[in-house]
Design an enzyme around this catalytic site. Structure first.
Site, short mmCIF file in Angstrom:
data_model
loop_
_atom_site.label_atom_id
_atom_site.label_comp_id
_atom_site.label_asym_id
_atom_site.label_seq_id
_atom_site.Cartn_x
_atom_site.Cartn_y
_atom_site.Cartn_z
N ASP A 1 0.88 -1.16 0.00
CA ASP A 1 0.00 0.00 0.00
C ASP A 1 0.92 1.22 0.00
O ASP A 1 2.05 1.14 0.49
CB ASP A 1 -0.87 -0.03 1.27
CG ASP A 1 -1.79 1.17 1.34
OD1 ASP A 1 -2.43 1.49 0.33
OD2 ASP A 1 -1.85 1.80 2.41
N ASP B 1 -0.92 -0.53 6.29
CA ASP B 1 -0.87 0.11 7.61
C ASP B 1 -1.69 -0.64 8.64
O ASP B 1 -1.70 -0.28 9.82
CB ASP B 1 -1.31 1.58 7.54
CG ASP B 1 -2.74 1.73 7.03
OD1 ASP B 1 -3.47 0.73 7.00
OD2 ASP B 1 -3.13 2.86 6.69
N ASP C 1 -6.53 -1.67 5.69
CA ASP C 1 -6.21 -2.75 4.78
C ASP C 1 -6.44 -4.14 5.35
O ASP C 1 -5.89 -5.12 4.85
CB ASP C 1 -4.75 -2.63 4.33
CG ASP C 1 -4.48 -1.31 3.63
OD1 ASP C 1 -5.25 -0.97 2.72
OD2 ASP C 1 -3.51 -0.63 3.99
#
Length: 641
Positions: free
Chosen positions: A335, A527, A531
């Site tokens: 990410d 994080d 997610d």
């Protein structure tokens, strides 16, 4: 303020120390009696029963716990463990008249056990150090006095006082005081962190300087320290495939070697008229050599050492299965925001025009944005760094999806995106700098632009290049940001494949697709907050900067305790080193075992050599496993070695 103790001081049980001392006393006593027995047997012709009595007492001092464990194992259906093998072999040696040999075998076995125990204890130092973050007490203020209480009795909202040198017992917010905190046990970072009023502080940190008053925000059961302790204590429950293989192997291997030892002992005398005592002796030697303790002890210890070594560097691995899985990692999906970037907006460019200076443009933008709580507005105010006189503002209007209109000193200021400029008929110039742009106009005249971007973390580029060097075939970046920003970040970091403009569900779909195209393991690095679905979907879910984050600890398989992507490369290096150590132990133990089993079967190896083969191999394997704990990963020439 006076100090009182509202709870009992927690002391460690001395049971283990007493048992340890008793074992050493028995070991020394058995060794002395063995020497006395051998001397008496060789120098004086004393009644055989006296020397037998000395050897029996020596054997009981050395081997009663081994025999007792073997009996308990048999009663519970576990026949073929090392206790059973040692008991049968030594009792058998007594039966055939090899008294001193039987006692010597048990002595050396116990010495080996002692060294193994010391080695195992040494290997647990990092984990034990991590376990030391458990606080013993909390100081609360009652009627002007400091009272020590158990941390699990403190409620949310209560105030606790933490003095210099004390460990913070519960998560909370600083309401008074300023200090430096040692967070090494939590994050692996050696540099102390500053804590001041309004800062969130986490349990397990050590207060180094000033006195802090903290308002508790989590009960002890929900605190960071409690979750980390629980995570590490349960890490060994999830076994690696190699560990499971060894466990299954030992269950098949041991009955086979017991059967072979029996055949060696009885077939030659029955079929070929050989001497029973010689072949029973060979069978017993075969049994001693066959003990699989080198494998049974050193393999899990290698993985335990890997988990401990990773924890020492601020990487929490939830099980040895995930540590081993890092060796098969083929694809890494990152990410962007909060993982490769800091997740904090910062002004990266100020571009004035039409006679305005940088300071004037920034001041105008700060005044326009001063009533907004949007992250972009806050980043402009941070860059400006001066208090805005809000009394000068009038006719303030937030235009959804466009920006802000406000009157300052009689002038109409517009601050917003390209849509605001176009709809307001402003003759503006588009900025070519990558990032989120805020265009400013004064009374219909374009005066410049300010660019805000999410900063890339200092070690992200090093992390990506190191991961590529370690053989990760595909590195992908996913983000909800627009294509221009995503491509710029990916280009700077050296990531070839990037997907931008994604919603959370789009990320799930992309990871499903990438997983279907990957032969090896796929890991997602995020994080741990937004997610969670993707972390759960991937083969290995890795939470970045998961310190104190419930979602990170629950959804991920590995938690990197700081915001540093380079910690992932460190975790992979430790995983690879752990695998090398484990397979070195497996190959070494099996080769030596097979060689000595052959020597024992043909009567070449003695009982003494059999003990060295068993205990010696186990010790070498255990000491080799300890190397994982001492694995140093250092930066050299921009890379990890």
């Amino acid at each position: 303020m006076k100090e009182k103790h509202g709870c009992c001081d927690h002391g460690h049980s001395h049971g283990e120390d007493i048992v340890g001392k008793l074992k050493i006393v028995c070991l020394i006593s058995g060794a002395v009696l063995l020497v006395v027995g051998i001397i008496i047997e060789s120098l004086w012709e004393i009644n055989e029963y006296i020397t037998l009595g000395i050897f029996i007492v020596a054997f009981l001092a050395l081997g009663v716990d081994i025999v007792w464990r073997a009996i308990k194992g048999m009663l519970s259906g576990e026949f073929f463990d090392e206790n059973f093998l040692m008991s049968i072999a030594t009792i058998g040696a007594f039966i055939i008249g090899e008294y001193s040999e039987a006692v010597a075998v048990m002595l050396f076995y116990q010495v080996g056990e002692l060294f193994q125990e010391l080695a195992v204890r040494s290997s647990k130092k990092s984990i034990a150090k991590l376990m030391d973050i458990r606080p013993d007490f909390a100081n609360i203020s009652k009627n002007g006095e400091i009272v020590k209480v158990s941390p699990d009795t403190v409620a949310i909202g209560e105030l606790i006082i933490v003095k210099p040198g004390e460990r913070i017992p519960l998560d909370g917010v600083v309401v008074d005081g300023e200090s430096l905190l040692d967070t090494a046990a939590l994050t692996g970072e050696s540099v102390p962190r500053k804590a001041k009023i309004g800062d969130i502080v986490l349990s397990g940190s050590v207060n180094q300087s000033g006195v802090l008053t903290i308002r508790v925000t989590q009960t002890f059961g929900e605190s960071t320290v409690s979750k980390i302790i629980d995570l590490v204590e349960n890490a060994t429950e999830k076994k690696a495939p190699t560990e499971n293989f060894i466990t299954k192997f030992a269950k098949v291997y041991t009955p086979i070697v017991v059967g072979l030892a029996t055949l060696i002992a009885i077939l030659p005398p029955l079929l070929f008229g050989e001497i029973w005592a010689d072949w029973i002796h060979r069978g017993l030697i075969f049994l001693v050599i066959s003990c699989p303790c080198a494998l049974v002890i050193s393999i899990p210890l290698g993985f335990f050492g890997g988990i401990g070594g990773a924890a020492k560097k601020g990487v929490l691995v939830k099980g040895s299965n995930y540590l081993e899985a890092l060796n098969s990692l083929e694809a890494l999906v990152f990410d962007k925001t909060g993982t490769l970037t800091k997740g904090v907006f910062k002004v990266t460019a100020i571009e004035p025009t039409n006679g305005y200076t940088r300071e004037q443009l920034l001041g105008m933008a700060a005044q326009a944005e001063s009533l907004s709580n949007h992250p972009i507005a806050l980043s402009i105010l941070r860059e400006y760094g001066t208090e805005v006189d809000k009394n000068k503002l009038s006719e303030y209007t937030e235009i959804a999806g466009h920006g802000i209109s406000v009157k300052i000193d009689g002038k109409i200021i517009l601050a917003g995106n390209t849509k605001l400029m176009i709809e307001s008929g402003i003759d503006w110039v588009e900025s070519t700098v990558v990032g989120t742009k805020v265009y400013i106009s004064v009374d219909g005249i374009f005066v410049g632009s300010i660019v805000i971007a999410d900063e890339i973390k200092e070690d992200s580029k090093l992390a990506i290049s190191t991961l590529k060097a370690k053989g990760i075939k595909e590195i992908v970046m996913l983000t909800g940001d627009n294509k221009e920003i995503a491509d710029a970040v990916a280009s700077e970091l050296g990531i070839e494949k990037v997907y931008s403009g994604l919603l959370p569900q789009d990320k799930v779909d992309k990871v499903k697709y990438l997983k279907s195209q990957t032969k090896g393991k796929l890991a997602f690095v995020g994080d741990g907050i937004n997610d969670a679905p993707v972390l759960a979907l991937s083969d290995i879910g890795i939470a970045m900067g998961g310190l104190g984050s419930d979602a990170a600890i629950e959804a991920s398989d590995i938690v990197l305790m700081t915001d540093e992507p380079i910690k992932l490369a460190i975790a992979i290096e430790i995983a690879k080193f752990t695998k090398r150590i484990v397979w070195q132990n497996i190959i070494f133990a099996l080769v030596v075992k097979v060689a000595f089993l052959g020597l024992g079967a043909f009567g070449i190896a003695t009982m003494w050599e059999a003990v060295f083969a068993d205990v010696g191999v186990a010790l070498v394997a255990v000491l080799n496993a300890l190397r994982v704990m001492r694995k140093h990963v250092v930066k050299k020439g921009g890379r990890l070695t």
